[in-house]
Design an enzyme around this catalytic site. Sequence first.
Site, short mmCIF file in Angstrom:
data_model
loop_
_atom_site.label_atom_id
_atom_site.label_comp_id
_atom_site.label_asym_id
_atom_site.label_seq_id
_atom_site.Cartn_x
_atom_site.Cartn_y
_atom_site.Cartn_z
CD1 TRP A 326 -3.03 1.36 0.75
CD2 TRP A 326 -1.53 2.47 1.97
NE1 TRP A 326 -3.55 2.61 1.02
CE2 TRP A 326 -2.64 3.31 1.76
CE3 TRP A 326 -0.45 2.95 2.72
CZ2 TRP A 326 -2.70 4.59 2.29
CZ3 TRP A 326 -0.51 4.23 3.22
CH2 TRP A 326 -1.63 5.04 3.01
CG HIS A 327 3.18 2.49 3.30
ND1 HIS A 327 2.50 1.53 4.01
CD2 HIS A 327 3.10 3.63 4.03
CE1 HIS A 327 2.02 2.06 5.12
NE2 HIS A 327 2.36 3.34 5.16
N GLY A 328 3.82 1.62 -1.33
CA GLY A 328 4.54 1.87 -2.57
C GLY A 328 4.82 0.62 -3.36
CG PHE A 471 3.31 6.80 0.86
CD1 PHE A 471 4.30 6.12 0.20
CD2 PHE A 471 3.64 7.55 1.97
CE1 PHE A 471 5.62 6.17 0.64
CE2 PHE A 471 4.93 7.61 2.43
CZ PHE A 471 5.93 6.93 1.76
#
Length: 471
Positions: A326-328, A471
């Site tokens: 989800w963050h990258g 993000f």
Amino acid sequence: MVFSSIAFIMYFMPVFFLVYYILPASYKNAWLFLASLGFYYYGVRGNPGYLLLMIMSVVVNFVAGKLIEEQKTKRARKAWLVVGIVYDLGWLILFKYLGFLIENLNALFGAMHVKVQLETWNLILPIGISFYTFQIISYLVDVYRRETKAEKSLISLGTYLCMFPQLIAGPIVNYHLIQEQLHKRKHSMVKVESGLKVFALGLAYKVLLANRVGHLWTEVTAIGYESISTPLAWMSIVAYSLQLYFDFYGYSLMAIGLGRMMGFDFPQNFNNPYMAVSMTDFWRRWHMTLGGWFREYVYIPLGGNRGGFAKTVRNMFVVWLLTGLWHGASWNFVLWGLLLFVLLFVEKAGLGKVLERHKALGHIYMILWIPLSWLVFVITDLSQLGIYLQKLFPFFGSTGTVLFQGDYLKYGKTYGIYLVLGILFATGVQEKLLKKNKNRLWVILLLLALFWASVYCMYLGMDDPFLYFRF
């Protein structure tokens, strides 16, 4: 346009709230929706199609919600839920993950000597898409579960999804938490005053602390990790840890303050996470709305901890792999998610109880793991990550040549005060003091001084973008 900018503070905020307070209650959502679209358009003005994507998301999910509610069988409801989620996640996957997937497929084909190369995609990630995608999915799932009614007003759903305070970097507000407030909320001078105080504190955290301490990490990155000393390496990753916290915490406070000024009660997003005694405790305190979303919409539906130890571990693995992604879309984020999974697994297996009983030991444990976990988070090049780890722990291998001895003394003179203040404020002691004396004149004067000092710094160009925008 961001909260920590002259354009937002001096132009957008005054105009928005002047109109907002003048309008009758029945028109406030329409104005908030319209202003939020304008706010978003300003942020993506180089890619106006992203505004259309946002509007389409409102319309499609409005229709999907009504269709889910109208179905009489669970199977039919689930079918429309899947259609809605596939639509929402489809755009997120297209913009955020497709390029990463193609890049790795090409690498795999090359390793297998397959003469096939897919065309790479380099799409610009729409601001806030990770946040608003999760928000609208929570709406569809809540309707599917019959926990809430489908929204009857397109404007109200648009207001929920596009509300500018939490549109581009959270907190992630699940629909059922503010459904009632969307239609009926209380406005008062007490809420306005409280919201302004929270906003001013968040702005100060961002501009006066996060921006300043973060420059140490920027300078070290420019120098090159192979050219710094071990003490400077530790100072720098601590600086990044503080920057990330006060940057994101400051944004969350500003969002909560703005929401309060409009009559909304947004959920808390941080609870002194750097005072945690275990990684499990840390993730109950850090980005609480993201953790709550994964718990409610992924972990529990998978079975949570109800199917025995093996299934619990499986569910934890899935959640933390998805949290990393989800963050990258990068292997360092996958590695970061897996690192957190391993730490949480070890704590669940017994270490966590030891750390909870012996809190001093827990704090020492977290003093090590907090900066190390953020190191994996921030360095996307795994070879550079290896170099930095060697700098932190020189007894494990060659550390290269230090550019000049005593570099940590030089940077300590410049950034030492910000490091000390960041570590002190990470304990939350200042907020306890402010809360205890919230009605005292000196607190009001202090927050006013912090606000105008922040504005002055922004005027000088010290308005770095929020880290979580990417993000």
